[in-house]
Design a protein around this motif. Structure first.
Motif, short mmCIF file in Angstrom:
data_model
loop_
_atom_site.label_atom_id
_atom_site.label_comp_id
_atom_site.label_asym_id
_atom_site.label_seq_id
_atom_site.Cartn_x
_atom_site.Cartn_y
_atom_site.Cartn_z
N ALA A 87 0.93 -1.17 0.04
CA ALA A 87 -0.10 0.09 -0.14
C ALA A 87 0.83 1.19 -0.02
CB ALA A 87 -1.08 -0.09 1.28
N LEU A 88 2.40 1.07 0.07
CA LEU A 88 3.06 2.46 -0.36
C LEU A 88 3.40 2.89 -1.68
CD1 LEU A 88 5.06 1.46 3.14
CD2 LEU A 88 2.91 2.73 3.04
N TYR A 89 4.45 1.92 -1.97
CA TYR A 89 5.00 2.28 -3.29
C TYR A 89 4.91 0.94 -4.32
CZ TYR A 89 7.34 5.81 -0.51
OH TYR A 89 7.40 6.96 0.53
N ARG A 90 4.06 1.24 -5.42
CA ARG A 90 3.93 0.16 -6.30
C ARG A 90 5.12 -0.48 -6.84
NH1 ARG A 90 -1.12 -1.78 -7.78
NH2 ARG A 90 -1.14 -3.23 -9.70
N GLY A 91 5.41 -1.64 -6.91
CA GLY A 91 6.64 -2.10 -7.40
C GLY A 91 7.92 -2.05 -6.75
N VAL A 92 7.69 -1.36 -5.51
CA VAL A 92 9.03 -0.98 -4.81
C VAL A 92 8.93 -1.83 -3.33
CG1 VAL A 92 10.23 0.94 -3.69
CG2 VAL A 92 9.62 1.22 -6.03
N THR A 93 7.72 -1.41 -2.64
CA THR A 93 7.51 -2.11 -1.46
C THR A 93 6.40 -3.19 -1.61
OG1 THR A 93 5.93 -0.46 -0.86
CG2 THR A 93 8.13 0.13 -0.12
N TRP A 94 6.54 -4.21 -0.98
CA TRP A 94 5.63 -5.42 -0.81
C TRP A 94 5.34 -5.72 0.54
CZ3 TRP A 94 5.55 -6.86 -6.19
CH2 TRP A 94 6.38 -6.34 -6.93
N LYS A 95 3.91 -6.15 0.32
CA LYS A 95 3.37 -6.63 1.87
C LYS A 95 3.41 -8.20 2.04
CE LYS A 95 -1.13 -5.98 2.62
NZ LYS A 95 -2.30 -5.46 2.79
N ILE A 96 3.93 -8.67 3.00
CA ILE A 96 4.22 -9.74 3.20
C ILE A 96 3.47 -10.30 4.38
CG2 ILE A 96 6.01 -12.08 3.56
CD1 ILE A 96 7.96 -10.25 2.18
N SER A 97 2.45 -11.54 4.21
CA SER A 97 1.87 -12.02 5.34
C SER A 97 1.84 -13.61 5.00
CB SER A 97 0.49 -11.51 5.23
OG SER A 97 -0.26 -11.81 4.02
N VAL A 98 1.45 -14.08 6.17
CA VAL A 98 1.22 -15.67 6.49
C VAL A 98 -0.19 -16.09 6.49
CG1 VAL A 98 1.96 -17.86 7.71
CG2 VAL A 98 3.37 -16.02 7.41
N ASN A 99 -0.73 -16.86 5.56
CA ASN A 99 -2.14 -17.38 5.68
C ASN A 99 -3.27 -16.57 5.32
OD1 ASN A 99 -0.84 -19.87 6.20
ND2 ASN A 99 -1.20 -19.77 8.50
N ASN A 100 -3.10 -15.39 5.19
CA ASN A 100 -4.27 -14.54 4.80
C ASN A 100 -3.85 -12.94 4.65
OD1 ASN A 100 -6.95 -13.35 4.55
ND2 ASN A 100 -7.78 -14.93 5.96
#
Length: 230
Positions: A28-41
């Motif tokens: 939700a910050l910089y498209r193509g630069v920052t990535w959100k990582i989560s587990v299971n959901n």
């Protein structure tokens, strides 16, 4: 939806076996630069590791900060999701959701309303022509609609992040919304919106987003290695 359908099949297969699934998605910050990582959901039910061992300097490292609120425009923004998003799977349609928000807002305010469709789910400009003082956004950049606005209304949309960072009060009543903890929850208060304390939210947000350098430096691996098979 589309290219992501195969990923959904992989996700459902391994979750049915009780195996953890690490999900990397556009953040939700910089498209193509920052990535959100989560587990299971990817909702509030997922594990992000964003509440433990926080780096209090991480917002600065990512180049994000909280703007001072400037209410120099009267508009209220309604930002919609994509119709095929799983986040709105229980909604009859995006258009119906927008109609509902407009009707609710007009019970408590006469302010002009701007409707911003999801960039990949266009809505005809005349869709809401029956409502007075309601217009459709044609801006390419969300920031043009958000900065200085009176308030913004969302349904579990990462666009609300831009509003909170810009100092615009958000109305959201879905617990899965990324800005739920710093949002107003009762549309009745639209003429008196509150912008609550946002510092902790900013740290949590930055802790859930990662860069390619974080991968190279082993930060991502160390955060999520407990979920990897040994």
């Amino acid at each position: 939806n589309g290219r992501m359908r195969a990923n959904k099949e992989v996700y459902e297969h391994y979750r049915s076996l009780g195996r953890p699934v690490i999900i990397v998605e556009v953040g939700a910050l910089y498209r193509g630069v920052t990535w959100k990582i989560s587990v299971n959901n990817t909702t509030a039910d997922g594990y992000y590791g964003h509440t433990e061992n926080l780096d209090w300097d991480r917002p600065r490292k990512l180049g994000i900060s909280l703007a001072v609120p400037v209410f120099n425009r009267p508009e209220i923004l309604i930002a919609a999701q994509h119709q095929n998003s799983l986040q709105v799977a229980d909604q009859p349609s995006v258009e119906a959701w927008i109609y509902k928000q407009i009707i609710r807002l007009k019970q408590f305010t006469d302010r002009p309303i701007i409707v911003r469709p999801h960039p990949k789910y266009p809505i005809p400009p005349t869709q809401f022509a029956g409502f007075a003082n309601v217009s459709m956004s044609t801006n390419l950049e969300l920031r043009q609609d958000v900065v200085g606005a009176w308030a913004a209304v969302f349904f579990n949309s990462s666009s609300c992040v831009a509003s909170i960072l810009a100092g615009v009060p958000v109305f959201a009543n879905d617990h899965d919304c990324v800005a739920y903890d710093v949002a107003n929850h009762n549309i009745n208060d639209v003429e008196n919106p509150k912008l609550v304390e946002r510092d902790q939210w900013l740290w949590d947000l930055s802790a859930a987003h990662w860069t390619d350098d974080d991968s190279r430096n082993g930060l991502i691996y160390n955060k999520f290695k407990k979920f990897l098979p040994t």
